[in-house]
Design an enzyme around this catalytic site. Structure first.
Site, PDB file in Angstrom:
ATOM      1  N   SER A  10     -10.833 -70.919 -83.259  1.00 50.49           N
ATOM      2  CA  SER A  10     -11.954 -70.447 -82.451  1.00 50.49           C
ATOM      3  C   SER A  10     -13.261 -70.971 -83.018  1.00 50.49           C
ATOM      4  CB  SER A  10     -11.996 -68.920 -82.428  1.00 50.49           C
ATOM      5  OG  SER A  10     -13.214 -68.470 -81.849  1.00 50.49           O
ATOM      6  N   HIS A  35     -10.334 -73.372 -79.172  1.00 48.62           N
ATOM      7  CA  HIS A  35     -10.548 -72.102 -78.476  1.00 48.62           C
ATOM      8  C   HIS A  35     -12.045 -71.815 -78.397  1.00 48.62           C
ATOM      9  CE1 HIS A  35      -9.149 -68.174 -76.999  1.00 48.62           C
ATOM     10  NE2 HIS A  35     -10.177 -67.660 -77.662  1.00 48.62           N
ATOM     11  N   ASP A  37     -14.774 -69.146 -77.228  1.00 49.66           N
ATOM     12  CA  ASP A  37     -15.038 -67.755 -76.857  1.00 49.66           C
ATOM     13  C   ASP A  37     -16.415 -67.634 -76.222  1.00 49.66           C
ATOM     14  OD1 ASP A  37     -12.701 -66.246 -77.738  1.00 49.66           O
ATOM     15  OD2 ASP A  37     -13.272 -66.826 -79.759  1.00 49.66           O
ATOM     16  N   MET A  39     -19.154 -65.330 -74.497  1.00 39.93           N
ATOM     17  CA  MET A  39     -19.559 -63.922 -74.432  1.00 39.93           C
ATOM     18  C   MET A  39     -20.918 -63.790 -73.760  1.00 39.93           C
ATOM     19  SD  MET A  39     -18.600 -62.785 -78.312  1.00 39.93           S
ATOM     20  CE  MET A  39     -17.015 -63.167 -79.044  1.00 39.93           C
ATOM     21  N   HIS A  68     -12.026 -68.972 -73.171  1.00 36.08           N
ATOM     22  CA  HIS A  68     -11.800 -67.534 -73.009  1.00 36.08           C
ATOM     23  C   HIS A  68     -13.101 -66.885 -72.541  1.00 36.08           C
ATOM     24  CE1 HIS A  68     -10.915 -63.502 -75.312  1.00 36.08           C
ATOM     25  NE2 HIS A  68     -10.878 -63.350 -74.001  1.00 36.08           N
ATOM     26  N   MET A  70     -15.236 -63.959 -71.751  1.00 37.25           N
ATOM     27  CA  MET A  70     -15.486 -62.528 -71.929  1.00 37.25           C
ATOM     28  C   MET A  70     -16.795 -62.206 -71.226  1.00 37.25           C
ATOM     29  SD  MET A  70     -14.241 -62.099 -75.892  1.00 37.25           S
ATOM     30  CE  MET A  70     -14.510 -63.818 -76.363  1.00 37.25           C
ATOM     31  N   MET A 139      -5.619 -59.437 -76.986  1.00 37.02           N
ATOM     32  CA  MET A 139      -6.683 -59.243 -77.965  1.00 37.02           C
ATOM     33  C   MET A 139      -6.193 -58.261 -79.032  1.00 37.02           C
ATOM     34  SD  MET A 139      -9.186 -61.184 -77.170  1.00 37.02           S
ATOM     35  CE  MET A 139     -10.327 -60.548 -78.402  1.00 37.02           C
ATOM     36  N   ASP A 175      -5.305 -63.265 -80.191  1.00 33.55           N
ATOM     37  CA  ASP A 175      -6.651 -63.575 -80.665  1.00 33.55           C
ATOM     38  C   ASP A 175      -7.248 -62.344 -81.324  1.00 33.55           C
ATOM     39  OD1 ASP A 175      -9.243 -64.425 -81.088  1.00 33.55           O
ATOM     40  OD2 ASP A 175      -9.738 -64.697 -78.982  1.00 33.55           O
TER      41      ASP A 175
END
Length: 245
Positions: A10, A35, A37, A39, A68, A70, A139, A175
């Site tokens: 990540s 990966h 992330d 947010m 991913h 979020m 998660m 993750d």
């Protein structure tokens, strides 16, 4: 389960001041996927980066970009992340009212579709979309921040989802708090794709990252084969209470 183990570092744990260099370093170090992330400070209590950053770093590697999201709302941003270079786009089951529609939209953009579950969300939330997904992400921390401790309570969820998947060609990703110390039990529970941030980006550059990735991979592979101790016919199991470090 015959899928090979995939390690997906990540980049949330990378040095953002030289992000392109960090991605090149983990590519050289043996990362299988990258990966990302994303947010939004709304769905989760933190802000990371958006589609423009993914577009900027896409030339740094040819490895799969595992994005991913979020964020909520999510549907209106899917096209932007697809155009930015995402190969897999994962949305949260909790992020919108029409999960099936979101997954269809991802596939219509020519991308692989993933669905993620927060720790408190039961696997029943994805029972009716299994034929829409290429990846399920469990998660094992509450999303929003890197460096958290692994929640051993999620191992049983991983096992149940592995059983739900059956012979479908779906990857089962984990993750949150994944390290060389718990990778074996995570893989033993049924995961075949491991996201690791802090556990990979320790040290200084590609050589250290390579050692970290290799250690996680070896541990995960060991978890897929029952170990016998002193000739006993009973496999040695790691206590779930030992996972939180």
């Amino acid at each position: 389960m015959t899928n090979e183990i995939i390690i997906a570092p990540s980049i949330l744990a990378a040095n953002f001041a030289r992000l392109g260099e960090e991605i090149a370093a983990i590519d050289a170090a043996g990362a299988d996927w990258i990966h990302c992330d994303v947010m939004d400070g709304h769905f989760v209590p933190n802000i990371s980066f958006g589609a423009d950053v993914i577009k900027a770093i896409r030339p740094s590697t040819s490895k799969t970009f595992d994005v991913h999201l979020m964020i909520t709302p999510v549907d209106c941003y899917l096209e932007a992340f697809a155009k930015a270079g995402a190969d897999i786009i994962t949305v949260h089951a909790e992020a919108g009212p029409h999960l099936d529609r979101s997954l269809q939209a991802i596939r219509a953009l020519g991308k692989k579709a993933g669905v993620s579950l927060c720790p408190a969300t039961p696997e029943a939330a994805i029972e009716y979309v299994l034929d829409r997904v290429d990846l399920i992400l469990v998660m094992t921390v509450n999303p929003g921040f890197g460096g958290q401790s692994f929640l051993g309570s999620q191992l049983e969820k991983i096992r149940r989802i592995r059983a739900m998947i059956g012979d479908r060609p779906i990857r089962l990703e984990v993750d949150g708090g994944v390290t060389r110390d718990n990778a074996a039990v995570v893989a033993a529970a049924g995961a075949d794709t491991l996201v690791a941030g802090s556990a990979v980006f320790r040290g200084n550059g590609s050589a250290d990252y390579a050692n970290n990735i290799a250690a996680i991979r070896v541990a995960a592979e060991s978890g897929r084969v029952p170990k016998l101790q002193y000739g006993s016919a009973s496999p040695v199991r790691t206590s779930e209470s030992e996972l939180v470090r």
